[in-house]
Scaffold this active site. Structure first.
Site, PDB file in Angstrom:
ATOM      1  N   SER A  45       1.073  -7.211  -5.719  1.00 14.86           N
ATOM      2  CA  SER A  45      -0.240  -7.788  -5.454  1.00 14.86           C
ATOM      3  C   SER A  45      -1.325  -6.720  -5.469  1.00 14.86           C
ATOM      4  CB  SER A  45      -0.242  -8.526  -4.113  1.00 14.86           C
ATOM      5  OG  SER A  45       0.134  -7.673  -3.055  1.00 14.86           O
ATOM      6  N   GLU A  46      -0.981  -5.491  -5.020  1.00 16.97           N
ATOM      7  CA  GLU A  46      -1.925  -4.384  -5.109  1.00 16.97           C
ATOM      8  C   GLU A  46      -1.166  -3.074  -5.272  1.00 16.97           C
ATOM      9  OE1 GLU A  46      -5.328  -4.499  -2.187  1.00 16.97           O
ATOM     10  OE2 GLU A  46      -4.352  -6.386  -1.662  1.00 16.97           O
ATOM     11  N   THR A  47      -1.762  -2.166  -6.038  1.00 21.33           N
ATOM     12  CA  THR A  47      -1.311  -0.777  -6.133  1.00 21.33           C
ATOM     13  C   THR A  47      -2.460   0.101  -5.676  1.00 21.33           C
ATOM     14  OG1 THR A  47       0.209  -1.212  -7.969  1.00 21.33           O
ATOM     15  CG2 THR A  47      -0.547   1.047  -7.693  1.00 21.33           C
ATOM     16  N   ASN A  78      -3.152  -2.957   1.470  1.00 17.46           N
ATOM     17  CA  ASN A  78      -3.393  -1.861   0.538  1.00 17.46           C
ATOM     18  C   ASN A  78      -3.703  -0.555   1.260  1.00 17.46           C
ATOM     19  OD1 ASN A  78      -5.849  -3.184   1.369  1.00 17.46           O
ATOM     20  ND2 ASN A  78      -6.943  -1.963  -0.116  1.00 17.46           N
TER      21      ASN A  78
END
Length: 294
Positions: A45-47, A78
């Protein structure tokens, strides 16, 4: 170029739970397009990429991208995962427990405690709550969520709120209604765009008080390519603010939101609300590490 990366399970006490974050430290040499390509490769979903801050007073700067290549802001998993890694990797001054993170142009305070082999707890400030309007068409809202109108809470409307990212908070009757949702991706994307929101946080407060949970939620964000997220700090923050504003929680210093059960990744997000100050707290573990060969 070899690029080290780490896998951090945020809002979890053991590996393979909570919300997984792909983290790339020392990322100053990576162009934006490479960051976006790495985020697509990991398909989480996030990096998050750790880079040098460009504002005075910041200790670390975070940049986060979704698999669709969209850069997102706000302090959620995140940031939580990044600070857990920083603490566990020995990169933080052991004589300090308070730091400042830069996300976009904002500077937000972070507190790190319990730095030991058994775990790390991170508390982060979010932006002051903003309440940005309600969605009154209950029929259209229920339809895009794959629910009946009767599944929506009868006494309150969905509304857009933010503590760093604008999300549509949708109250429903009970846990069964939350779990029954099957959003229509295209329809939800259009409804969110019309409402001025990024994602949709479906929640209920119809819970057993003995469980110690303030709300049970699921998060959908088709606008940035996230089908469903197991723990969403940027949505939990505004929800906590709404629960306090509407008198739906009694202890403003201990708000617990459960998320991720439907995905098999149960997560508990801790929050406190003190006027305009919303703080999110969680634990996590570094579950894996590796190297990208670019």
């Amino acid at each position: 170029m070899d690029v080290p990366f780490f896998w951090v399970d945020a809002f979890a006490t053991t590996a393979l739970a909570g919300n997984p974050l792909a983290l790339v430290p020392d990322a100053d040499a990576l162009p934006d397009e490479t960051m976006r390509a790495i985020a697509r490769e990991f398909n989480q979903s996030e990096t998050t990429f750790l880079v040098r801050p460009d504002r005075p007073g910041a200790d670390h700067r975070l940049r986060s991208f979704t698999p669709a290549g969209v850069e997102v802001f706000g302090a959620g998993h995140n940031a939580m995962g990044a600070w857990i890694w920083l603490a566990r990797s020995g990169r933080l001054d052991p004589g300090r427990d308070t730091f400042v993170q830069q996300i976009g142009d904002e500077l937000l305070q972070v507190r790190v405690s319990g730095r030991s082999e058994s775990g790390v707890e991170v508390s982060m400030e979010q932006s002051a709550p903003r309440f940005l309007g309600r969605v009154e068409d209950r029929v259209a809202l229920a339809a895009v969520l794959g629910l009946d109108v009767e599944d929506l809470a009868g006494d309150r409307l969905a509304e857009v709120a933010s503590t760093g990212a604008e999300h549509l908070l949708v109250p429903v009757r009970n846990i069964e209604a939350v779990d029954a949702a099957q959003p229509d991706t295209a329809g939800l994307r259009k409804l969110l765009a019309d409402a001025g929101a990024e994602g949709c946080y479906l929640y209920t407060v119809d819970l057993d008080p003995v469980a110690g949970v303030s709300a049970y939620a699921r998060f959908f964000n088709p606008t940035v390519g996230i089908v469903e997220d197991p723990a969403t700090g940027t949505a939990a923050g505004p929800l906590a603010a709404v629960l306090v504003r509407d008198g739906l929680v009694h202890d403003h210093a201990r708000i617990i939101i459960e998320q991720g059960r439907k995905l098999g990744r149960p997560s508990r997000i801790g929050l406190s609300v003190d006027g305009p100050l919303v703080t999110i707290t969680g634990t996590g573990v570094v579950a894996a590490e590796g190297v990208l060969h670019l």
